[in-house]
Design an enzyme around this catalytic site. Structure first.
Site, PDB file in Angstrom:
ATOM      1  N   SER A 223       0.838  -1.193   0.000  1.00 53.53           N
ATOM      2  CA  SER A 223       0.000   0.000   0.000  1.00 53.53           C
ATOM      3  C   SER A 223       0.883   1.256   0.000  1.00 53.53           C
ATOM      4  O   SER A 223       1.737   1.397  -0.878  1.00 53.53           O
ATOM      5  CB  SER A 223      -0.954  -0.058   1.193  1.00 53.53           C
ATOM      6  OG  SER A 223      -1.998   0.880   1.084  1.00 53.53           O
ATOM      7  N   ASP A 289      -8.839  -5.558  -5.643  1.00 52.24           N
ATOM      8  CA  ASP A 289      -8.309  -4.482  -4.797  1.00 52.24           C
ATOM      9  C   ASP A 289      -8.359  -3.160  -5.572  1.00 52.24           C
ATOM     10  O   ASP A 289      -7.865  -3.067  -6.702  1.00 52.24           O
ATOM     11  CB  ASP A 289      -6.868  -4.815  -4.393  1.00 52.24           C
ATOM     12  CG  ASP A 289      -6.293  -3.833  -3.395  1.00 52.24           C
ATOM     13  OD1 ASP A 289      -7.036  -2.959  -2.898  1.00 52.24           O
ATOM     14  OD2 ASP A 289      -5.086  -3.939  -3.103  1.00 52.24           O
ATOM     15  N   HIS A 326      -7.615  -5.996   0.100  1.00 46.74           N
ATOM     16  CA  HIS A 326      -6.402  -5.169   0.185  1.00 46.74           C
ATOM     17  C   HIS A 326      -5.415  -5.669   1.241  1.00 46.74           C
ATOM     18  O   HIS A 326      -4.245  -5.296   1.225  1.00 46.74           O
ATOM     19  CB  HIS A 326      -6.802  -3.725   0.493  1.00 46.74           C
ATOM     20  CG  HIS A 326      -5.657  -2.751   0.496  1.00 46.74           C
ATOM     21  ND1 HIS A 326      -4.878  -2.500  -0.623  1.00 46.74           N
ATOM     22  CD2 HIS A 326      -5.138  -1.964   1.487  1.00 46.74           C
ATOM     23  CE1 HIS A 326      -3.947  -1.604  -0.326  1.00 46.74           C
ATOM     24  NE2 HIS A 326      -4.078  -1.267   0.942  1.00 46.74           N
TER      25      HIS A 326
END
Length: 402
Positions: A223, A289, A326
Site C-alpha cells: 500500500s 483491490d 487489500h
C-alpha cells in the site's frame, strides 16, 4: 523448496530478466520467494504501535535485536536477517490520519514522527541460503481502512532530491514524496534527517561493510509502503547507493517487491524508472483491490505485474470486501495458491491459513480460527509488584541516533 536452488537462482527470481517466463505459468519457486519479502513487509504492520493511549503510539513495539523472533519470523524460516536500522518519517504537507498515528499522551515519544520501517541484512546463515548478502528495506503502509483514498489529493511534483536539480520531466505524487523526504526540526527523529536520509546512509554503510561480497538490495512494502519502496528503489540506483564508494564498476541489483501499490508517478517517471539497468520491480495486485487503480488519472504503473485473484481460494469468506481484498496477509495467501491467469487455486506454498485472521475477519468459520487474533497480551498492560497495572508496550531501543 530446496534452499540450495534459491542460492543458485536468486538473480532470476529477483528479476534479472524482468521475470520473463517466470510469471505465467508461475515458476515453482517464485511464490515462496515473493512471500518471503511480503512477510518482511508484514512485519512493519505487526510491530507498529497503533494504541493512541500509549505514549509510544506511532513507534515500534520491539527493538532491533530480537525483532524477527518477536514477530514469529524465526521458527521454520531459513532466511535469517538482522535488523540494523529503524526509519522514521514525518510530512511537511497535510496527509490523512491513516498515514501518521498521533499519541494522546503529553509525554509522547514523538508528536511529529512515526516509525516507518527498517533496514535488515542477511546473517552469515541467511547468506548461505540466499546465495548472497541481501540488504532488505521494508516500508510500512497505512494502518486504517481505505477511507484515505478519498481524502488524498493527487498533486504531481518534481522529485528534485531523487533526480537532481535539473528540471527534467518525471513527476511523482506529492504525498508519497513528502513522507519520504520531509524533515522536522521539532522531532529528534527527523531533525535534519528525513526517512530518505536515514535509509540511504544505512545502505551506504552496509555496502561499504560488505564491499568484498556479492550483495543485493531488495525493497518491499504494501500500500503506502509500496509507494515509498518505489521511490526508494529508484533513488538508490539513480544516486549510486547500490555500489561501494570507490568501486564504480561493481553494482548491486536493486529489486522492489510491491504489494497493492498505488501508482507513484507519471509516464515520464515510468520512463526514467525503466531506464535504469540495475533496477527492477514486481507489483503484486489482487484482482478486486481498488488501491492499485489509484490515482486514476495522470499516473502510470512501473515494473512488471503479477495478478492474483483471492476469490478463487476455498478458504476465504466469499465474496470478501474492500478491506480483505487489500489486506497483505490475504495477498500472501493469494501468492501461495495462485496457478497463473488461467489456473485455479492450490496452496503450493504451505502457508498457514490461520494468518488470514491475524488482523481481520477473512477466513471461513469452518476453520475455527479466532477473528483478529494477534493482540498484545492484556493490550500491553503489565501487573506491577503492588498489584497495580501499567501500560508497558515498548522495548527500549538502543538506537540513539535516528
Amino acid at each position: 523448496m530446496m534452499s540450495g536452488s534459491i542460492a543458485q537462482r536468486w538473480k532470476h527470481l529477483s528479476g534479472q530478466n524482468q521475470w520473463g517466463e517466470l510469471l505465467d505459468p508461475l515458476d515453482i519457486e517464485l511464490p515462496r520467494y515473493i512471500i518471503h519479502y511480503g512477510e518482511m513487509a508484514q512485519a512493519t504492520y505487526d510491530a507498529f504501535n497503533t494504541e493512541k493511549a500509549s505514549k509510544f503510539a506511532g513507534s515500534s513495539l520491539y527493538g532491533r535485536k530480537d525483532f524477527f523472533s518477536n514477530l514469529g519470523l524465526e521458527k521454520g524460516n531459513p532466511y535469517k536477517y538482522q535488523v540494523t536500522k529503524f526509519m522514521y518519517a514525518t510530512s511537511q504537507i497535510q496527509v490523512p490520519e491513516a498515514f501518521m498515528v498521533r499519541p494522546l499522551s503529553r509525554e509522547a515519544w514523538s508528536k511529529e514522527s512515526n516509525w516507518i520501517g527498517y533496514v535488515a541484512v542477511a546473517t552469515d546463515e541467511g547468506k548461505a541460503v540466499l546465495g548472497r548478502r541481501d540488504i532488505v528495506i521494508a516500508w510500512r503502509g497505512t494502518v486504517q481502512t481505505l477511507e484515505w483514498i478519498d481524502d488524498l489529493e493527487y498533486n504531481l511534483v518534481w522529485p528534485e532530491k531523487i533526480f537532481g536539480d535539473q528540471r527534467s520531466d518525471p513527476k511523482v505524487h506529492e504525498g508519497w514524496y513528502s513522507i519520504y523526504t520531509s524533515e522536522d526540526s521539532r522531532s529528534p527523529y527527523n531533525y535534519k534527517s528525513s526517512a530518505r536520509d536515514q535509509v540511504l546512509n544505512e545502505v551506504r554503510r552496509l555496502m561499504e561493510q560488505f564491499k568484498n561480497e556479492e550483495t543485493s538490495i531488495t525493497v518491499t512494502g504494501h500500500s503506502l509502503g509500496a509507494a515509498l519502496a518505489t521511490l526508494n528503489a529508484v533513488d538508490i540506483v539513480a544516486n549510486g547507493y547500490n555500489k561501494p564508494k570507490n568501486q564504480s564498476g561493481k553494482t548491486s541489483p536493486v529489486t522492489a517487491f510491491l504489494f497493492a501499490s498505488p501508482r507513484v508517478g507519471d509516464s515520464d517517471f515510468k520512463k526514467a524508472f525503466t531506464g535504469f539497468k540495475d533496477l527492477r520491480a514486481l507489483r503484486v495486485r489482487n484482482a478486486l483491490d481498488v488501491v492499485p487503480n489509484y490515482p486514476l488519472i495522470g499516473y502510470s504503473d512501473v515494473g512488471e505485474e503479477l495478478t492474483i485473484d483471492t476469490r478463487k481460494s476455498k478458504y476465504l469468506k466469499s465474496p470478501g470486501n474492500l478491506s480483505t481484498w487489500h489486506d497483505l496477509e490475504v495477498y500472501l495467501h493469494g501468492v501461495a495458491g495462485t496457478q497463473g491467469s488461467n489456473g485455479g487455486f492450490n496452496l503450493v506454498v504451505n502457508r498457514d491459513i490461520a494468518l488470514l485472521n491475524k488482523s481481520i475477519d477473512a477466513l471461513k468459520e469452518e476453520y475455527f480460527v479466532p477473528v483478529s487474533w494477534r493482540v498484545l497480551k492484556n493490550k500491553g498492560m503489565v501487573q506491577q509488584e503492588d498489584g497495580s497495572w501499567k501500560l508497558m508496550d515498548h522495548e527500549d531501543e538502543d538506537e540513539v541516533d535516528p
